[in-house]
Design a protein around this motif. Sequence first.
Motif, PDB file in Angstrom:
ATOM      1  N   GLU A 160       0.945  -1.203   0.243  1.00  0.00           N
ATOM      2  CA  GLU A 160       0.177   0.340   0.027  1.00  0.00           C
ATOM      3  C   GLU A 160       0.949   1.076  -0.182  1.00  0.00           C
ATOM      4  O   GLU A 160       0.139   2.248  -0.874  1.00  0.00           O
ATOM      5  CB  GLU A 160      -1.042   0.042   1.392  1.00  0.00           C
ATOM      6  CG  GLU A 160      -1.800  -0.930   0.969  1.00  0.00           C
ATOM      7  CD  GLU A 160      -2.880  -1.086   2.166  1.00  0.00           C
ATOM      8  OE1 GLU A 160      -4.087  -0.419   2.573  1.00  0.00           O
ATOM      9  OE2 GLU A 160      -3.099  -1.304   3.242  1.00  0.00           O
ATOM     10  N   VAL A 161       1.969   0.959   0.943  1.00  0.00           N
ATOM     11  CA  VAL A 161       3.256   2.602   0.657  1.00  0.00           C
ATOM     12  C   VAL A 161       3.811   2.996  -0.539  1.00  0.00           C
ATOM     13  O   VAL A 161       3.108   4.066  -1.087  1.00  0.00           O
ATOM     14  CB  VAL A 161       4.160   2.106   1.501  1.00  0.00           C
ATOM     15  CG1 VAL A 161       5.295   3.144   1.408  1.00  0.00           C
ATOM     16  CG2 VAL A 161       3.226   2.578   3.392  1.00  0.00           C
ATOM     17  N   GLU A 162       4.311   1.115  -1.115  1.00  0.00           N
ATOM     18  CA  GLU A 162       4.395   1.745  -2.455  1.00  0.00           C
ATOM     19  C   GLU A 162       3.662   2.246  -3.604  1.00  0.00           C
ATOM     20  O   GLU A 162       3.576   2.623  -4.001  1.00  0.00           O
ATOM     21  CB  GLU A 162       4.789   0.254  -2.958  1.00  0.00           C
ATOM     22  CG  GLU A 162       5.584  -0.296  -3.473  1.00  0.00           C
ATOM     23  CD  GLU A 162       7.475   1.235  -3.263  1.00  0.00           C
ATOM     24  OE1 GLU A 162       7.687   1.790  -4.228  1.00  0.00           O
ATOM     25  OE2 GLU A 162       7.794   0.815  -2.133  1.00  0.00           O
ATOM     26  N   ALA A 163       2.516   1.930  -3.479  1.00  0.00           N
ATOM     27  CA  ALA A 163       1.406   2.332  -4.484  1.00  0.00           C
ATOM     28  C   ALA A 163       0.811   4.026  -4.228  1.00  0.00           C
ATOM     29  O   ALA A 163      -0.407   4.473  -5.210  1.00  0.00           O
ATOM     30  CB  ALA A 163      -0.198   1.141  -4.405  1.00  0.00           C
ATOM     31  N   GLY A 164       1.265   4.438  -3.294  1.00  0.00           N
ATOM     32  CA  GLY A 164       0.863   5.792  -3.060  1.00  0.00           C
ATOM     33  C   GLY A 164      -0.290   5.771  -2.005  1.00  0.00           C
ATOM     34  O   GLY A 164      -1.277   6.765  -2.214  1.00  0.00           O
ATOM     35  N   TYR A 165      -0.615   4.976  -1.181  1.00  0.00           N
ATOM     36  CA  TYR A 165      -2.543   4.709  -1.069  1.00  0.00           C
ATOM     37  C   TYR A 165      -3.386   4.838  -2.234  1.00  0.00           C
ATOM     38  O   TYR A 165      -4.527   5.233  -1.616  1.00  0.00           O
ATOM     39  CB  TYR A 165      -2.366   5.880   0.229  1.00  0.00           C
ATOM     40  CG  TYR A 165      -1.526   5.788   1.490  1.00  0.00           C
ATOM     41  CD1 TYR A 165      -1.263   4.502   2.106  1.00  0.00           C
ATOM     42  CD2 TYR A 165      -0.456   6.850   1.597  1.00  0.00           C
ATOM     43  CE1 TYR A 165      -0.695   4.415   2.908  1.00  0.00           C
ATOM     44  CE2 TYR A 165       0.612   6.311   2.327  1.00  0.00           C
ATOM     45  CZ  TYR A 165       0.646   5.151   2.814  1.00  0.00           C
ATOM     46  OH  TYR A 165       1.506   4.735   4.298  1.00  0.00           O
ATOM     47  N   GLN A 166      -3.204   4.582  -3.340  1.00  0.00           N
ATOM     48  CA  GLN A 166      -3.607   4.891  -4.590  1.00  0.00           C
ATOM     49  C   GLN A 166      -3.904   3.648  -4.974  1.00  0.00           C
ATOM     50  O   GLN A 166      -2.987   2.576  -5.473  1.00  0.00           O
ATOM     51  CB  GLN A 166      -3.442   5.747  -5.540  1.00  0.00           C
ATOM     52  CG  GLN A 166      -3.989   6.809  -4.561  1.00  0.00           C
ATOM     53  CD  GLN A 166      -3.549   8.334  -5.916  1.00  0.00           C
ATOM     54  OE1 GLN A 166      -3.682   8.739  -6.531  1.00  0.00           O
ATOM     55  NE2 GLN A 166      -1.869   8.885  -5.550  1.00  0.00           N
ATOM     56  N   ASP A 167      -4.671   3.098  -5.988  1.00  0.00           N
ATOM     57  CA  ASP A 167      -4.807   2.646  -7.116  1.00  0.00           C
ATOM     58  C   ASP A 167      -4.337   1.057  -6.730  1.00  0.00           C
ATOM     59  O   ASP A 167      -5.423  -0.189  -6.699  1.00  0.00           O
ATOM     60  CB  ASP A 167      -3.797   2.281  -7.937  1.00  0.00           C
ATOM     61  CG  ASP A 167      -3.581   3.343  -8.436  1.00  0.00           C
ATOM     62  OD1 ASP A 167      -4.927   4.614  -9.243  1.00  0.00           O
ATOM     63  OD2 ASP A 167      -2.045   3.689  -8.986  1.00  0.00           O
ATOM     64  N   LEU A 168      -4.626   0.513  -5.661  1.00  0.00           N
ATOM     65  CA  LEU A 168      -4.047  -0.388  -4.206  1.00  0.00           C
ATOM     66  C   LEU A 168      -5.333  -0.401  -3.570  1.00  0.00           C
ATOM     67  O   LEU A 168      -4.488   0.199  -2.432  1.00  0.00           O
ATOM     68  CB  LEU A 168      -3.082  -0.930  -4.208  1.00  0.00           C
ATOM     69  CG  LEU A 168      -2.866  -2.414  -3.627  1.00  0.00           C
ATOM     70  CD1 LEU A 168      -2.807  -3.634  -5.182  1.00  0.00           C
ATOM     71  CD2 LEU A 168      -1.585  -3.058  -3.494  1.00  0.00           C
ATOM     72  N   SER A 169      -6.467  -1.467  -3.133  1.00  0.00           N
ATOM     73  CA  SER A 169      -7.381  -0.722  -2.286  1.00  0.00           C
ATOM     74  C   SER A 169      -6.276  -1.952  -0.838  1.00  0.00           C
ATOM     75  O   SER A 169      -5.634  -2.854  -0.355  1.00  0.00           O
ATOM     76  CB  SER A 169      -8.406  -1.650  -1.706  1.00  0.00           C
ATOM     77  OG  SER A 169      -8.872  -2.789  -2.505  1.00  0.00           O
ATOM     78  N   HIS A 170      -7.276  -1.773   0.594  1.00  0.00           N
ATOM     79  CA  HIS A 170      -5.948  -2.638   1.593  1.00  0.00           C
ATOM     80  C   HIS A 170      -6.828  -4.130   1.240  1.00  0.00           C
ATOM     81  O   HIS A 170      -5.869  -4.573   2.060  1.00  0.00           O
ATOM     82  CB  HIS A 170      -7.019  -1.638   3.040  1.00  0.00           C
ATOM     83  CG  HIS A 170      -6.515  -2.705   4.144  1.00  0.00           C
ATOM     84  ND1 HIS A 170      -5.554  -1.892   4.555  1.00  0.00           N
ATOM     85  CD2 HIS A 170      -7.374  -2.988   5.122  1.00  0.00           C
ATOM     86  CE1 HIS A 170      -5.130  -2.921   5.451  1.00  0.00           C
ATOM     87  NE2 HIS A 170      -5.877  -3.698   6.305  1.00  0.00           N
TER      88      HIS A 170
END
Length: 252
Positions: free
Chosen positions: A223-233
């Motif tokens: 999630e950090v790597e995706a910048g809290y976007q595009d990948l949900s929790h």
Amino acid sequence: VENKRIVIITNSLVNSLYGAKLLSVLRKDGFNSDLIQVPDGEKYKSLSIAKYLYDELLKRKADRITALISLGGGVMGDLTGFVAATYMRGLPLVHIPTTLLAQIDSSIGGKVAVDHPLAKNIIGSFYQPKAVYTDPEVLQTLSDKDIKNGIVEAIKVAVIKSPDFFKWLEKNIDQLLKKHKELLCEVVKEAISLKVDIVLKDPWENGLRKVLNFGHSIGHALEVEAGYQDLSHGEAVALGMLIETKIARNRG
Ligand SMILES: NC(=O)c1ccc[n+]([C@@H]2O[C@H](COP(=O)([O-])OP(=O)(O)OC[C@H]3O[C@@H](n4cnc5c(N)ncnc54)[C@H](O)[C@@H]3O)[C@@H](O)[C@H]2O)c1
Ligand SMILES: [Zn+2]
């Protein structure tokens, strides 16, 4: 609620669905209530949005006995909980979780936090709500993707604690994804009771409760790597469980 003063904190999407309804019910019951809206999305579970909420609460002269209600998914619960824990050293907090994930997982156990660009949930506290109101009926408006996100945490707690629940989930998965009402109710009940059981034995996460982080070490990094976007929790945790299981197997 001592002085009948309540501030609802929600996001734009949930506000458009349920905000006015909740406000009018509270007002009818004689509560002096107000609503603050923030943008929708994990990237707003941040210190800067927490600061915006402090500003808004100060403008509204919220005092120590003003209760906060979080209305929304895990993002609203964690963010509102964090603000409730810190504004004037703690305001009474009530959760109204509206996603499957929030109903079965994030509204239970008292973990509140905001994210930092370098690490998820890293600024937070333990802060228990006074009450949690869960109505599985609101799940009918949830997107298919967010039903899946919730099912991921249900699978997580089943793998940790209940082979029977795991089998039940496997058997009913298609109906669950179609938002079958009674089955969703059952998932909510069963998953809550499994989580409550673990949290009550170790509320401060000194040992046992860590099992609930299955899939989350890897998941949070994603999630950090995706910048809290595009990948949900939920998606991140699903991948995390797969990878962590593989690592465990390779270690023997
Ligand atoms: N505190 C904890 O113990 C704990 C546990 C698990 C997860 N979490 C946190 O929860 C967050 C994820 O929560 P989430 O999956 O609920 O995401 P979310 O809060 O972003 O909600 C997902 C989406 O559903 C929308 N939504 C909410 N209710 C709806 C409804 N009834 N109908 C239609 N749309 C609705 C939201 O606006 C959002 O777009 C993460 O930040 C995670 O770290 C915390
Ligand atoms: Zn989680």
